[in-house]
Design an enzyme around this catalytic site. Structure first.
Site, mmCIF file in Angstrom:
data_model
loop_
_atom_site.group_PDB
_atom_site.id
_atom_site.type_symbol
_atom_site.label_atom_id
_atom_site.label_comp_id
_atom_site.label_asym_id
_atom_site.label_seq_id
_atom_site.Cartn_x
_atom_site.Cartn_y
_atom_site.Cartn_z
ATOM 1 N N LYS A 11 12.385 -7.441 -31.359
ATOM 2 C CA LYS A 11 12.435 -8.863 -31.744
ATOM 3 C C LYS A 11 11.619 -9.700 -30.770
ATOM 4 O O LYS A 11 11.342 -9.278 -29.641
ATOM 5 C CB LYS A 11 13.878 -9.377 -31.782
ATOM 6 C CG LYS A 11 14.642 -9.357 -30.435
ATOM 7 C CD LYS A 11 14.415 -10.555 -29.522
ATOM 8 C CE LYS A 11 15.125 -10.400 -28.192
ATOM 9 N NZ LYS A 11 14.610 -11.190 -27.083
ATOM 10 N N PRO A 95 8.120 -2.253 -25.845
ATOM 11 C CA PRO A 95 7.980 -2.232 -24.376
ATOM 12 C C PRO A 95 9.352 -2.222 -23.682
ATOM 13 O O PRO A 95 10.224 -3.018 -24.033
ATOM 14 C CB PRO A 95 7.236 -3.539 -24.079
ATOM 15 C CG PRO A 95 6.574 -3.920 -25.364
ATOM 16 C CD PRO A 95 7.411 -3.376 -26.464
ATOM 17 N N ALA A 97 12.118 -2.943 -21.023
ATOM 18 C CA ALA A 97 12.374 -4.133 -20.188
ATOM 19 C C ALA A 97 11.295 -5.190 -20.418
ATOM 20 O O ALA A 97 10.754 -5.772 -19.486
ATOM 21 C CB ALA A 97 12.462 -3.757 -18.702
ATOM 22 N N GLY A 99 11.604 -7.841 -22.853
ATOM 23 C CA GLY A 99 12.055 -9.087 -23.488
ATOM 24 C C GLY A 99 12.057 -9.001 -25.003
ATOM 25 O O GLY A 99 12.097 -10.009 -25.695
ATOM 26 N N GLY A 102 14.531 -3.920 -26.875
ATOM 27 C CA GLY A 102 14.331 -2.529 -27.284
ATOM 28 C C GLY A 102 15.571 -1.661 -27.111
ATOM 29 O O GLY A 102 15.922 -0.889 -28.012
ATOM 30 N N GLY A 103 16.213 -1.788 -25.963
ATOM 31 C CA GLY A 103 17.423 -0.994 -25.723
ATOM 32 C C GLY A 103 18.527 -1.364 -26.703
ATOM 33 O O GLY A 103 19.208 -0.492 -27.257
ATOM 34 N N SER A 104 18.679 -2.666 -26.931
ATOM 35 C CA SER A 104 19.700 -3.138 -27.874
ATOM 36 C C SER A 104 19.406 -2.642 -29.290
ATOM 37 O O SER A 104 20.320 -2.335 -30.054
ATOM 38 C CB SER A 104 19.733 -4.670 -27.897
ATOM 39 O OG SER A 104 19.982 -5.169 -26.621
ATOM 40 N N SER A 105 18.122 -2.558 -29.618
ATOM 41 C CA SER A 105 17.754 -2.123 -30.961
ATOM 42 C C SER A 105 18.018 -0.626 -31.149
ATOM 43 O O SER A 105 18.495 -0.200 -32.202
ATOM 44 C CB SER A 105 16.282 -2.455 -31.220
ATOM 45 O OG SER A 105 15.985 -2.232 -32.562
ATOM 46 N N ASP A 137 22.617 -8.633 -27.425
ATOM 47 C CA ASP A 137 21.633 -8.688 -28.521
ATOM 48 C C ASP A 137 21.910 -7.652 -29.617
ATOM 49 O O ASP A 137 21.207 -7.630 -30.632
ATOM 50 C CB ASP A 137 20.217 -8.432 -27.977
ATOM 51 C CG ASP A 137 19.645 -9.639 -27.243
ATOM 52 O OD1 ASP A 137 20.156 -10.764 -27.452
ATOM 53 O OD2 ASP A 137 18.692 -9.464 -26.474
HETATM 54 P P1 ATP Z 1 16.385 -8.006 -23.766
HETATM 55 O O1 ATP Z 1 15.266 -8.609 -24.557
HETATM 56 O O2 ATP Z 1 17.625 -7.715 -24.592
HETATM 57 O O3 ATP Z 1 16.662 -8.698 -22.458
HETATM 58 P P2 ATP Z 1 14.578 -6.061 -22.784
HETATM 59 O O4 ATP Z 1 13.632 -5.885 -23.923
HETATM 60 O O5 ATP Z 1 14.129 -6.953 -21.671
HETATM 61 O O6 ATP Z 1 15.946 -6.533 -23.365
HETATM 62 P P3 ATP Z 1 15.203 -3.300 -22.826
HETATM 63 O O7 ATP Z 1 13.954 -2.524 -23.059
HETATM 64 O O8 ATP Z 1 16.099 -3.506 -23.969
HETATM 65 O O9 ATP Z 1 14.858 -4.694 -22.140
HETATM 66 O O10 ATP Z 1 15.998 -2.550 -21.661
HETATM 67 C C1 ATP Z 1 16.559 -3.137 -20.557
HETATM 68 C C2 ATP Z 1 17.098 -1.998 -19.695
HETATM 69 O O11 ATP Z 1 18.072 -1.256 -20.434
HETATM 70 C C3 ATP Z 1 16.029 -0.990 -19.311
HETATM 71 O O12 ATP Z 1 15.500 -1.289 -18.044
HETATM 72 C C4 ATP Z 1 16.739 0.358 -19.311
HETATM 73 O O13 ATP Z 1 17.076 0.763 -18.015
HETATM 74 C C5 ATP Z 1 18.037 0.114 -20.096
HETATM 75 N N1 ATP Z 1 18.105 0.958 -21.321
HETATM 76 C C6 ATP Z 1 19.124 1.732 -21.670
HETATM 77 N N2 ATP Z 1 18.893 2.344 -22.839
HETATM 78 C C7 ATP Z 1 17.670 1.984 -23.226
HETATM 79 C C8 ATP Z 1 16.871 2.311 -24.361
HETATM 80 N N3 ATP Z 1 17.275 3.155 -25.303
HETATM 81 N N4 ATP Z 1 15.663 1.723 -24.460
HETATM 82 C C9 ATP Z 1 15.247 0.834 -23.503
HETATM 83 N N5 ATP Z 1 15.956 0.513 -22.418
HETATM 84 C C10 ATP Z 1 17.172 1.070 -22.275
#
Ligand code: ATP
Length: 287
Positions: A11, A95, A97, A99, A102-105, A137
């Site tokens: 997102k 990508p 971490a 923003g 990705g992890g939430s998805s 998220d």
């Molecule tokens: P948001 O936009 O919700 O703040 P983000 O996009 O900044 O999230 P993500 O990629 O969702 O960051 O991941 C944040 C942290 O979650 C990563 O640094 C990682 O250590 C942890 N994580 C755990 N599982 C996953 C996964 N399947 N994919 C990505 N990160 C994951």
């Protein structure tokens, strides 16, 4: 069903406002969330051996119990007493971490996948209730599309699809700690905020130009001074004809909206040539 292949979409935030800090340490937010056509593959396969095994195509992501996909599968399988072994293969394109949630998805896709694979019969709302315990998220990632997200991100109001456009998504090679951003934002000191109500109207009226003008993320006030590369990318997008360009979530991903594909392609070329990104996509909104 022995195997299930899912798409876990990323997102962007068309608008992001931080309203206040809560006693529980979280922040109250006011955001417009939009799914984009950049996705991780999440492939669930039943296996003979016991337990949950996570495999990813990247070395920088945990394969263990702190992977959000593992946590999603574990929580549902424990609740429903499912003993079946399960492999979760994740091919990352969102990508990490960045923003873009990705992890939430991945977490949301796994909750939905386990629900289907083992016929648990949970409704979307029931999955969302479980999802918020794993990440703020996650409920939005289960819902998908366009939505206002309030509270910590879990109070959702679905919106109609925004006008079609071309979206360039560019993630610079810097790590932005979400904790750093929240730790340095002062909700009472924010002087400019996105007008979420006007943005909703622009979406309803299908006015891409008005919507683009209104894009705003208050977190840039913290991230841009510390990571000037974010501003450099925004400037290139604007020079190359983006209607507007802002950071998504707590960064460092930047996205630009375009009404013209050639201009979007030009931006991609320039960003590639200047080696300003670790990941770069020319994509679109999806519902
Ligand atoms: P948001 O936009 O919700 O703040 P983000 O996009 O900044 O999230 P993500 O990629 O969702 O960051 O991941 C944040 C942290 O979650 C990563 O640094 C990682 O250590 C942890 N994580 C755990 N599982 C996953 C996964 N399947 N994919 C990505 N990160 C994951």
């Amino acid at each position: 069903m022995d195997k299930l292949e899912l798409k876990a979409y990323g997102k962007i935030n068309l608008g992001l406002d931080v309203i206040s800090k809560r006693p529980d340490g979280y922040h109250n937010l006011d955001m417009i969330m939009q799914t984009v056509d950049v996705y991780d593959d999440v492939i669930l396969t039943k296996i003979e051996t016991d337990g949950i095994v996570v495999k990813t195509d990247t070395t920088i992501l945990s394969n263990g119990k702190d992977n959000l996909a593992y946590m999603a599968a574990m929580s549902l399988m424990e609740e429903f007493g499912i003993r079946q072994g399960l492999e979760i293969k994740i091919n990352k394109r969102i990508p990490i971490a960045g923003g873009m949630a990705g992890g939430s998805s991945d977490c949301a896709a796994t909750l939905m996948g386990v629900n289907r694979m083992f016929d648990l019969g949970l409704e979307k709302e029931e999955l969302m209730e479980r999802g918020v315990k794993l990440g703020a998220d996650v409920p939005y990632c289960i819902l998908g599309g366009t939505a206002i997200a309030r509270g910590i991100g879990e109070i959702l109001t679905p919106l109609p699809a925004p006008p079609k456009c071309h979206v360039v998504i560019a993630t610079p090679p810097v790590s932005v700690s979400t904790a750093f951003v929240y730790g340095n934002i002062r909700p009472d000191k924010i002087t400019r905020r996105p007008d979420i109500e006007k943005m909703v109207n622009a979406i309803k009226e299908q006015d891409l130009y008005q919507l683009s003008e209104l894009l705003y993320n208050v977190m840039e006030e913290v991230t841009v001074p510390k990571y000037p590369i974010i501003q450099d990318i925004k400037d290139i997008m604007l020079e190359d004809g983006a209607l507007n360009a802002i950071m998504s979530g707590s960064g460092p991903t930047v996205f630009g909206l375009y009404d013209n594909r050639e201009k979007a392609e030009k931006t991609v070329e320039v960003l590639k040539a200047k080696e300003l990104t670790r990941q770069l996509y020319l994509t679109k909104f999806i519902q």
